[in-house]
Design a protein around this motif. Structure first.
Motif, mmCIF file in Angstrom:
data_model
loop_
_atom_site.group_PDB
_atom_site.id
_atom_site.type_symbol
_atom_site.label_atom_id
_atom_site.label_comp_id
_atom_site.label_asym_id
_atom_site.label_seq_id
_atom_site.Cartn_x
_atom_site.Cartn_y
_atom_site.Cartn_z
ATOM 1 N N MET A 1 0.893 -1.164 0.077
ATOM 2 C CA MET A 1 -0.027 0.090 0.061
ATOM 3 C C MET A 1 0.923 1.103 0.080
ATOM 4 O O MET A 1 1.861 1.447 0.667
ATOM 5 N N LYS A 2 0.584 2.302 -0.926
ATOM 6 C CA LYS A 2 1.306 3.463 -1.098
ATOM 7 C C LYS A 2 1.437 4.289 0.408
ATOM 8 O O LYS A 2 0.173 4.513 0.956
ATOM 9 N N GLU A 3 2.407 4.708 0.609
ATOM 10 C CA GLU A 3 2.719 5.443 1.847
ATOM 11 C C GLU A 3 1.831 6.905 1.597
ATOM 12 O O GLU A 3 2.285 7.399 0.784
ATOM 13 N N LEU A 4 1.123 7.524 2.601
ATOM 14 C CA LEU A 4 0.586 8.740 2.395
ATOM 15 C C LEU A 4 1.110 9.685 3.234
ATOM 16 O O LEU A 4 1.187 9.395 4.567
ATOM 17 N N THR A 5 1.173 10.808 3.164
ATOM 18 C CA THR A 5 1.597 12.027 4.205
ATOM 19 C C THR A 5 0.568 12.756 4.516
ATOM 20 O O THR A 5 -0.666 13.032 3.809
ATOM 21 N N ALA A 6 0.738 13.478 5.702
ATOM 22 C CA ALA A 6 -0.568 14.065 6.309
ATOM 23 C C ALA A 6 -0.130 15.201 7.067
ATOM 24 O O ALA A 6 0.873 14.946 7.942
ATOM 25 N N ILE A 7 -0.757 16.489 7.207
ATOM 26 C CA ILE A 7 -0.529 17.393 8.072
ATOM 27 C C ILE A 7 -1.791 17.571 8.837
ATOM 28 O O ILE A 7 -3.049 17.589 8.171
ATOM 29 N N PRO A 28 -1.148 2.809 9.269
ATOM 30 C CA PRO A 28 0.009 2.974 9.412
ATOM 31 C C PRO A 28 0.682 3.240 8.156
ATOM 32 O O PRO A 28 1.744 3.822 7.903
ATOM 33 N N GLU A 29 -0.353 3.362 7.005
ATOM 34 C CA GLU A 29 -0.140 3.761 5.688
ATOM 35 C C GLU A 29 0.143 5.143 5.503
ATOM 36 O O GLU A 29 0.355 5.772 4.548
ATOM 37 N N ILE A 30 -0.334 6.104 6.660
ATOM 38 C CA ILE A 30 -0.264 7.384 6.582
ATOM 39 C C ILE A 30 0.759 7.834 7.645
ATOM 40 O O ILE A 30 0.855 7.529 8.773
ATOM 41 N N LYS A 31 1.643 8.663 7.059
ATOM 42 C CA LYS A 31 2.888 9.422 7.735
ATOM 43 C C LYS A 31 2.538 10.749 7.971
ATOM 44 O O LYS A 31 2.297 11.676 7.249
ATOM 45 N N ILE A 32 2.552 11.117 9.389
ATOM 46 C CA ILE A 32 2.076 12.406 9.777
ATOM 47 C C ILE A 32 3.423 13.248 9.748
ATOM 48 O O ILE A 32 4.510 12.853 10.385
ATOM 49 N N ILE A 33 3.774 14.288 8.944
ATOM 50 C CA ILE A 33 4.695 15.074 8.689
ATOM 51 C C ILE A 33 4.727 16.419 9.296
ATOM 52 O O ILE A 33 5.632 17.115 9.170
ATOM 53 N N GLY A 34 3.648 16.891 10.040
ATOM 54 C CA GLY A 34 3.224 18.096 10.586
ATOM 55 C C GLY A 34 1.855 18.292 11.301
ATOM 56 O O GLY A 34 0.989 17.795 11.087
ATOM 57 N N LYS A 35 2.079 18.909 12.493
ATOM 58 C CA LYS A 35 0.880 19.338 13.127
ATOM 59 C C LYS A 35 0.814 20.827 13.476
ATOM 60 O O LYS A 35 1.864 21.365 13.930
ATOM 61 N N ALA A 36 -0.415 21.495 13.463
ATOM 62 C CA ALA A 36 -0.303 22.807 13.768
ATOM 63 C C ALA A 36 -1.665 23.183 14.455
ATOM 64 O O ALA A 36 -2.663 22.644 14.407
#
Length: 249
Positions: A1-7, A28-36
Motif C-alpha cells: 500500500m502506498k504511503e501517504l503523508t498528512a498534516i 500505518p499507511e499515513i505518515k504524519i509530517i506536521g501538526k499545527a
C-alpha cells in the motif's frame, strides 16, 4: 500500500493529539509530517511541503481553515474537514455538499473519510465559498446550495429554485429559467435542509419555494398554482400546514 503523508490542523491540543494517535494506531499507511494549532503554524508547514492529505479544523484561534485555503489557492492536498458537533457547521457542510468528519468521531468515520479522500474530487472554489459563507455567518440564511448530479456538482442560487419533485431516491430541481437538474439525494433530505429558507413540503412528492406560490385552489382535493404556471397537488395531511403558511404572508 502506498504511503501517504498528512498534516493535521486543530487549535485544541487534546483533539490534535487524539487524531494523531488514531491515525498512527489505525492507519500505518499515513505518515504524519506536521501538526499545527493555528493558521500561522499551518501556513509555515505548508510553505515547506504539501501533504497528500490535510486534516483541517474549521474554527481556529487566529482565524479559520478558509484562511489557510486562501493563502494556498493552488493547494494540491486532499482535504478532510474536521468539525465539532455544531448544528450550524453541519448545516453548512450539507449546503456546500462537502464531506466532513464530526468530532467526536469513530474509528469507522475516520477510516471512511480517509478512503474517500484518496479518491475524491476536490471541492471547487464555489463549493468552498458556500461553506465559508454558511460557517462564518451562521445567523444569515444561506443564499446558495451545491447540487450533486451523476456527472458534476453545480452551485445554484436558492432564490432561483421554484420547486423540487421526488423521483424515487432522486430529486428533480426546477428553476426560474425553465432548466432542471436531477440530483442523487431524496426529497426528504432537501425538505429538511431547505425548510428554513422558505421551502414547504406540500406533498410526499413535492417541495415548493413559497416565493413562487400564486394561488391555493381548494377544489379537486386542493392544489397550488405557481407563478410559472405549474399546478402542484397538496396532500390531505399537509393542507392545514399549507393554509397556515399562506395566511402568514
Amino acid at each position: 500500500m502506498k504511503e501517504l503523508t498528512a498534516i493535521l490542523v486543530d487549535d485544541m491540543p487534546v483533539a490534535l493529539e487524539m487524531l494523531a494517535t488514531d491515525i498512527s494506531n489505525n492507519h500505518p499507511e499515513i505518515k504524519i509530517i506536521g501538526k499545527a494549532k493555528s493558521v500561522v503554524e499551518a501556513a509555515k508547514l505548508l510553505r515547506k511541503q504539501q501533504p497528500d492529505i490535510l486534516f483541517l479544523d474549521i474554527m481556529l484561534g487566529d482565524g479559520t481553515g478558509f484562511d489557510i485555503l486562501e493563502i494556498f489557492p493552488d493547494l494540491k492536498s486532499k482535504i478532510i474537514f474536521v468539525t465539532a458537533s455544531d448544528a450550524f457547521a453541519i448545516k453548512a457542510f450539507k449546503f456546500a455538499a462537502i464531506d466532513y468528519i464530526l468530532k467526536p468521531y469513530s474509528d469507522e468515520d475516520l477510516a471512511t473519510s480517509i478512503e474517500k479522500a484518496q479518491s475524491q474530487i476536490q471541492p471547487d472554489k464555489e463549493q468552498l465559498h458556500v461553506l465559508q459563507e454558511a460557517v462564518t455567518a451562521p445567523n444569515n440564511k444561506p443564499s446558495k446550495i451545491s447540487l450533486h448530479t451523476s456527472e458534476k456538482i453545480i452551485v445554484v442560487n436558492i432564490e432561483d429554485i421554484i420547486r423540487c419533485k421526488s423521483d424515487n431516491n432522486y430529486t428533480t430541481f426546477y428553476f426560474k429559467d425553465s432548466s432542471k437538474i436531477l440530483v442523487s439525494k431524496t426529497l426528504k433530505y432537501y425538505a429538511d435542509m431547505l425548510k428554513e429558507v422558505g421551502f414547504l413540503r406540500v406533498h410526499q412528492s413535492h417541495l415548493v419555494n413559497t416565493t413562487f406560490i400564486k394561488e391555493f385552489i381548494k377544489s379537486d382535493g386542493g392544489y397550488l398554482m405557481l407563478t410559472e404556471g405549474s399546478n402542484i397537488p397538496v396532500s390531505v395531511r399537509k393542507r392545514t400546514e399549507v393554509l397556515e403558511v399562506l395566511n402568514s404572508f
